[in-house]
Design a protein around this motif. Structure first.
Motif, mmCIF file in Angstrom:
data_model
loop_
_atom_site.group_PDB
_atom_site.id
_atom_site.type_symbol
_atom_site.label_atom_id
_atom_site.label_comp_id
_atom_site.label_asym_id
_atom_site.label_seq_id
_atom_site.Cartn_x
_atom_site.Cartn_y
_atom_site.Cartn_z
ATOM 1 N N PRO A 120 0.810 -1.224 0.000
ATOM 2 C CA PRO A 120 0.000 0.000 0.000
ATOM 3 C C PRO A 120 0.849 1.283 0.000
ATOM 4 N N PHE A 121 1.335 1.630 -1.187
ATOM 5 C CA PHE A 121 2.057 2.879 -1.405
ATOM 6 C C PHE A 121 1.304 3.690 -2.451
ATOM 7 N N TRP A 122 1.291 5.005 -2.260
ATOM 8 C CA TRP A 122 0.696 5.911 -3.238
ATOM 9 C C TRP A 122 1.781 6.888 -3.654
ATOM 10 N N LYS A 123 1.864 7.141 -4.978
ATOM 11 C CA LYS A 123 2.987 7.919 -5.520
ATOM 12 C C LYS A 123 2.508 9.143 -6.284
ATOM 13 N N ARG A 124 3.244 10.244 -6.069
ATOM 14 C CA ARG A 124 3.041 11.470 -6.853
ATOM 15 C C ARG A 124 4.365 11.857 -7.480
ATOM 16 N N GLU A 125 4.325 12.087 -8.794
ATOM 17 C CA GLU A 125 5.512 12.567 -9.502
ATOM 18 C C GLU A 125 5.475 14.085 -9.569
ATOM 19 N N TYR A 126 6.595 14.687 -9.208
ATOM 20 C CA TYR A 126 6.773 16.134 -9.346
ATOM 21 C C TYR A 126 7.586 16.343 -10.620
ATOM 22 N N MET A 127 6.900 16.856 -11.629
ATOM 23 C CA MET A 127 7.508 16.994 -12.938
ATOM 24 C C MET A 127 8.363 18.265 -13.013
ATOM 25 N N CYS A 128 9.351 18.239 -13.890
ATOM 26 C CA CYS A 128 10.241 19.390 -14.055
ATOM 27 C C CYS A 128 9.498 20.626 -14.570
ATOM 28 N N ASP A 129 8.356 20.419 -15.227
ATOM 29 C CA ASP A 129 7.582 21.552 -15.749
ATOM 30 C C ASP A 129 6.583 22.093 -14.732
ATOM 31 N N GLY A 130 6.621 21.580 -13.480
ATOM 32 C CA GLY A 130 5.761 22.092 -12.423
ATOM 33 C C GLY A 130 4.506 21.273 -12.159
ATOM 34 N N ARG A 131 4.161 20.353 -13.039
ATOM 35 C CA ARG A 131 2.977 19.518 -12.816
ATOM 36 C C ARG A 131 3.233 18.521 -11.681
ATOM 37 N N VAL A 132 2.146 18.153 -11.003
ATOM 38 C CA VAL A 132 2.185 17.102 -9.992
ATOM 39 C C VAL A 132 1.171 16.055 -10.428
ATOM 40 N N ILE A 133 1.622 14.808 -10.594
ATOM 41 C CA ILE A 133 0.793 13.755 -11.170
ATOM 42 C C ILE A 133 0.767 12.545 -10.247
ATOM 43 N N TRP A 134 -0.443 12.082 -9.918
ATOM 44 C CA TRP A 134 -0.580 10.835 -9.176
ATOM 45 C C TRP A 134 -0.240 9.691 -10.122
ATOM 46 N N VAL A 135 0.560 8.755 -9.680
ATOM 47 C CA VAL A 135 0.981 7.624 -10.500
ATOM 48 C C VAL A 135 -0.068 6.521 -10.406
ATOM 49 N N ARG A 136 -0.512 6.066 -11.557
ATOM 50 C CA ARG A 136 -1.481 4.972 -11.618
ATOM 51 C C ARG A 136 -0.753 3.647 -11.769
ATOM 52 N N ALA A 137 -1.410 2.592 -11.319
ATOM 53 C CA ALA A 137 -0.856 1.247 -11.469
ATOM 54 C C ALA A 137 -0.712 0.928 -12.956
ATOM 55 N N LYS A 138 0.369 0.256 -13.296
ATOM 56 C CA LYS A 138 0.617 -0.126 -14.681
ATOM 57 C C LYS A 138 0.081 -1.533 -14.921
ATOM 58 N N SER A 139 -0.526 -1.724 -16.079
ATOM 59 C CA SER A 139 -1.098 -3.035 -16.401
ATOM 60 C C SER A 139 -0.021 -4.118 -16.446
ATOM 61 N N GLU A 140 1.195 -3.761 -16.912
ATOM 62 C CA GLU A 140 2.251 -4.773 -16.976
ATOM 63 C C GLU A 140 2.677 -5.244 -15.585
ATOM 64 N N ASP A 141 2.564 -4.369 -14.566
ATOM 65 C CA ASP A 141 2.870 -4.796 -13.196
ATOM 66 C C ASP A 141 1.839 -5.819 -12.720
ATOM 67 N N SER A 142 0.572 -5.562 -13.014
ATOM 68 C CA SER A 142 -0.483 -6.501 -12.633
ATOM 69 C C SER A 142 -0.324 -7.828 -13.358
ATOM 70 N N GLU A 143 0.063 -7.774 -14.623
ATOM 71 C CA GLU A 143 0.260 -9.002 -15.397
ATOM 72 C C GLU A 143 1.424 -9.820 -14.846
ATOM 73 N N ARG A 144 2.516 -9.147 -14.450
ATOM 74 C CA ARG A 144 3.666 -9.867 -13.895
ATOM 75 C C ARG A 144 3.291 -10.530 -12.575
ATOM 76 N N GLU A 145 2.561 -9.803 -11.724
ATOM 77 C CA GLU A 145 2.149 -10.361 -10.445
ATOM 78 C C GLU A 145 1.187 -11.525 -10.670
ATOM 79 N N LYS A 146 0.273 -11.388 -11.594
ATOM 80 C CA LYS A 146 -0.691 -12.447 -11.889
ATOM 81 C C LYS A 146 0.011 -13.703 -12.393
ATOM 82 N N SER A 147 1.082 -13.533 -13.172
ATOM 83 C CA SER A 147 1.784 -14.697 -13.711
ATOM 84 C C SER A 147 2.370 -15.568 -12.598
ATOM 85 N N TRP A 148 2.706 -14.959 -11.459
ATOM 86 C CA TRP A 148 3.226 -15.744 -10.335
ATOM 87 C C TRP A 148 2.129 -16.600 -9.708
#
Length: 154
Positions: A120-148
């Protein structure tokens, strides 16, 4: 066999020494994840991680114990940071000890692949252009975990 969740930077060498102090195995595999300077959204200045204290440690402990049972690990350690992290700072370190390299590699990869979707971690990226973006889960991460979870993937 331990978990450490902390805001301060850590030394990978010290983490390895701590792991070896607990036990020894014929094969050691470690993984260190660092903050990159880019993402799909552009150039990153920093990353901020939030977590749920108590629950995070419990999930990581269960994950390490599951890896130890599944792959016959002699020892394991997971270190994860939270708070604001700068470019090229370490975010996560996983170390595992096993009697054979195949179990050590598989155990370390299992922990990382599962950690990415279950901890349970939540991530925010602070971009060089000043934007702040919440990071969403990537489908490839879910697929890798599911393969196990599929039978015979060891």
């Amino acid at each position: 066999m331990s978990v450490l969740v902390q805001a301060t930077p850590f030394s990978t060498e010290v983490q390895q020494e701590i792991l070896f102090a607990d036990t020894f195995g014929a094969g050691l595999v470690t993984f260190t994840g660092y903050l990159r300077d880019f993402s799909e959204q552009g150039a990153i200045e920093a990353l901020e991680l939030e977590h749920y204290p108590g629950m995070t440690e419990r999930v990581l402990e269960e994950l390490g114990a599951a890896a130890a049972h599944r792959f016959g690990l002699r020892g394991w350690r997971i270190v994860h940071r939270y708070g604001r992290i700068q470019q090229q700072d370490p975010i996560v370190w996983v170390g595992v000890l096993a009697d054979h390299r195949s179990e050590a590699f598989a155990g370390c990869q299992f922990i990382m692949d599962t950690l990415k979707t279950k901890a349970p971690f939540w991530k925010r990226e602070y971009m060089c252009d000043g934007r702040v973006i919440w990071v969403r889960a990537k489908s490839e991460d879910s697929e890798r975990e599911k393969s196990w979870q599929e039978s015979g993937h060891e």
